[in-house]
Each structure stands twice: as structure tokens, then as C-alpha cells.
Design an enzyme around this catalytic site. Structure first.
Site: not given
Length: 93
Positions: A16, A19
Site C-alpha cells: 500500500c 500506507c
């Protein structure tokens, strides 16, 4: 979840990008609020059952817990000042 302090759980995954973008801010805030807030990371790929239990459909997702119960959340990448405002609001509630 048995913490006497509020807990911030960062639901993330290695793949991600957003993230990874917020990870340094979350780390800095964990240090800044040490003793006032516990911060944990949960990899949704390694613990999909826990992510599903809390309805995580999009990451990054940050869930704030008090007394073992979710009390607030942030979905998606947010700048550090926005994260800090949310932490302050949770601590004051």
C-alpha cells in the site's frame, strides 16, 4: 485492547503506497504521544479476520480505541497535522 491508554491501530499492508506515505507521521506521533496513547500496526494481509471484524475495506485506516471499543477512525492518507488534530480530539473525549 486491554490498555488503560487510548490505542491507535494503523491498518496497513506492505504493498500500500499511501500506507507507506503516512508511516513516518504515525511513527513520529507515536513518539510524541508516548505515555498518552499506544500505537500499533496491523498488517491486513497477515490478519484479515481482524481487519474484517472492524470493517476495514480501504487502507490506510486508523482506528482509535478507548476501553477496548472503537471510538473514531480515519480512512485514507491524511497529513500529519490532521492526524494530530484527531489524536487530540480522542484524548480530550
Amino acid at each position: 485492547m486491554d490498555s488503560e491508554l487510548p490505542v491507535l491501530v494503523d491498518f496497513w499492508a506492505e504493498w500500500c503506497g499511501p500506507c507507506k506515505m503516512i508511516a513516518p507521521a504515525v511513527h513520529d506521533l507515536a513518539l510524541e504521544y508516548e505515555g498518552k496513547l499506544n500505537v500499533a500496526k496491523l498488517d491486513v494481509d497477515n490478519d484479515p479476520d481482524i481487519a474484517a471484524k472492524y470493517g476495514i475495506r480501504s487502507i490506510p485506516a486508523l482506528i482509535f480505541f478507548k476501553n477496548g471499543q472503537p471510538v473514531d477512525q480515519i480512512i485514507g492518507a491524511q497529513p500529519k497535522p490532521a492526524l494530530k488534530r484527531k489524536i487530540e480530539a480522542v484524548l480530550e473525549s
